[in-house]
Scaffold this active site. Structure first.
Site, PDB file in Angstrom:
ATOM      1  CG  ASP A  24      12.118   0.931 -19.409  1.00 19.19           C
ATOM      2  OD1 ASP A  24      12.062   2.102 -19.211  1.00 19.19           O
ATOM      3  OD2 ASP A  24      12.087   0.784 -20.586  1.00 19.19           O
TER       4      ASP A  24
ATOM      5  CG  HIS B 213      26.180   9.825  -6.259  1.00 21.27           C
ATOM      6  ND1 HIS B 213      26.838  10.886  -5.895  1.00 21.27           N
ATOM      7  CD2 HIS B 213      25.719   9.332  -5.003  1.00 21.27           C
ATOM      8  CE1 HIS B 213      26.766  11.376  -4.569  1.00 21.27           C
ATOM      9  NE2 HIS B 213      26.110  10.349  -4.007  1.00 21.27           N
TER      10      HIS B 213
END
Length: 526
Positions: A218, A293
């Site tokens: 989260d 990434h």
């Protein structure tokens, strides 16, 4: 001397010093060593035991009561149980040194440690290994996501929180609620791989958060409303939800926010600003030097975020955003493109500028950019000054942009930690962004330093401290020391000693560096 170094990549496009966003000094007003010299309250003297069974709650509260008007509360190394939560209210000129590990054994909601209505405060571990272990998996395996938070600060001013580890909270890990003039740094936060387990949430004024690693699924480091003058940098979202703002609803009031040097690996997004209806403004925001990434989303400004119910109002207005120097790759650019700026038709975004933004898809050979009711420059943003709403427009790229390649980090996780088994306590990393050295060395790594030290009385023993300061001429936009010329020393317990090194300034900024008490007070002008 601890020197900051940045890679060529991270130096590209650095903003002027005035854009650093802090409005004044941050950090405690007096040193931890001075507080300890005034009074030291060791929880072992109040009934605590490092046996992982005896409840630390009452001894911690009693120690605080004796040191709350000036002193240092000390939790020595060892394993402690916390069954009854500690609400520490009304402190002034005090510090909390946690060198042990605190394990949750209680099951109440709320906040395991709640610090409120305090000033001139510091929470730290002198060994950089002190921790809170929430054992949240015991809740999560039963699909319970409403257990206690680990650590919450409310109405705390002139403070620092550093060299501390938060692990596996049943709910949120760290909340900074209506605080001011604070600094959070050199931390590792590791939570379960699930929503509702936020890393750092901040809705405060004049806060510097830097050199922090977050693992969860989260919020990594997220700004909520209201918030002004927040600087977030050198952040490592390592298999996380990613950084963001929101959720934003009615009467949103956020301004002068900078995120820079943010590395995001295998997360939900690099930056998500989320709202659905609502009102108010978010203005004067810089998002620069982002590397990503394997993330689902990259830049995602979503004013129709479906995971929150629609709020009353025409929408939150976003203005004066600079998004600069983003590099790397997203997971699948055909499914979720690297630029998504969906602004409210009732409150179009304006003065939105995207510069030096180069990302490419890891899967497939195309990616998209989409904008709605958004004005500025770059990709799908429309020019002009009438700021009339328009429906979403999408453009597609079928070849990689030049310069998108970006480094990875050696500590990138290869798997998540799930949510139903115990999560190990990590060590705090020594790097949070490729090529960037943390502004302050870990306290635990400084105990063997030997230069420029002197002894400071600490009860019947001595604490080794760094004397004086190094300085440069004050410059507009530089960090300055403020309100002390005290010697610098970390408190390592009754028989130990430490030396504080001088931290490096933010890139391009000179800063006097009077160090003291395991910390220093920074002044920032612009």
């Amino acid at each position: 001397m601890h020197v900051n170094t940045l890679s060529v990549l991270s130096l590209v496009g650095l903003v002027p010093l005035a854009a650093a966003r802090l409005s004044g000094s941050v950090g405690p007003l007096t040193s931890a060593s001075a507080k300890a010299a005034t009074k030291t309250c060791n929880v072992l003297d109040y009934g605590a035991a490092a046996d992982k069974t005896t409840d630390l709650g009452a001894p911690l509260a009693s120690a605080f009561a004796d040191c709350k008007t000036g002193g240092l509360v000390y939790v020595p190394p060892g394993d402690y149980a916390l069954e009854s939560w500690a609400q520490l209210s009304g402190g002034k000129a005090w510090a909390l040194q946690i060198d042990g590990t605190i394990y949750r054994t209680g099951t109440d909601g709320g906040n395991m440690i709640f610090i409120e209505h305090s000033s001139d405060f510091e929470l730290f571990s002198s060994t950089s290994s002190g921790a809170m272990q929430g054992l949240g998996y015991e809740f999560h395996k039963d699909d319970n996501w409403s257990g206690p938070r680990l650590l919450r600060l409310y109405d705390v001013s002139d403070f620092a929180l550093h060299d501390f580890i938060l692990v596996d909270s049943p709910s949120f890990h760290l909340s900074l609620d209506t605080c001011s003039n604070g600094e959070v740094y050199n931390m590792a936060i590791r939570g379960g791989n699930h929503g509702a387990l936020d890393g750092v949430d901040v809705w405060s004024t004049n806060i510097w958060i830097h050199d922090v690693e977050v693992t969860n699924k989260d919020e990594c480091v997220t700004v909520k409303s209201p918030a002004q003058n927040i600087l977030v940098e050198n952040i490592y979202c390592n298999w996380s939800g990613g950084c963001g703002m929101g959720s934003l609803g009615a009467d949103t009031n956020i301004s002068d926010i900078t995120y820079r040097n943010v590395y995001t690996w295998n997360s939900n997004q690099m930056m998500l600003i989320k709202s659905n209806g609502g009102s108010g403004t978010v203005s004067n925001v810089v998002l620069e030097n982002f590397i990503g990434h394997g993330n689902a989303y990259s830049l995602d400004i979503d004013s129709a975020w479906s995971s929150m119910s629609t709020q009353s109002g025409d929408g939150v207005e976003f203005s004066n955003f600079t998004i600069r120097n983003w590099k790397g790759t997203e997971a699948n650019g055909a499914e979720r493109g690297p630029v998504k700026i969906i602004c409210p038709n009732g409150a179009p975004c304006y003065e939105m500028y995207i510069e030096d933004f180069a990302m490419w898809t890891e899967e497939g050979d195309e990616q998209w950019y989409t904008c709605q009711s958004a004005f500025g420059s770059g990709f799908c943003l429309q020019s002009g000054s009438d700021y009339s709403s328009y429906e979403a427009t999408t453009s597609t790229a079928t070849s990689a942009p030049s310069g998108y390649s970006a480094p990875t980090m050696a500590s990138d996780l290869t798997r998540d930690f799930g949510s139903t088994v115990s999560i190990p306590i990590p060590t705090i990393p020594t790097s949070f962004y490729p090529g960037a050295t943390p502004y302050s060395a870990l306290m635990g790594a400084q105990s063997s330093a030997s230069a420029n030290v002197r002894a400071v009385a600490f009860g019947t023993s001595a604490v080794v401290s760094r004397a004086g300061s190094s300085s440069r001429p004050a410059q507009t936009g530089s960090f300055l020391t403020k309100s002390t010329t005290a010697a610098a020393g970390s408190i390592m317990g009754p028989t130990a000693a430490a030396v504080q090194g001088v931290c490096a300034p933010p890139a391009g900024q000179g800063r006097g560096a009077a160090r003291y008490g395991g910390h220093r007070r920074h002044g920032h002008r612009h």
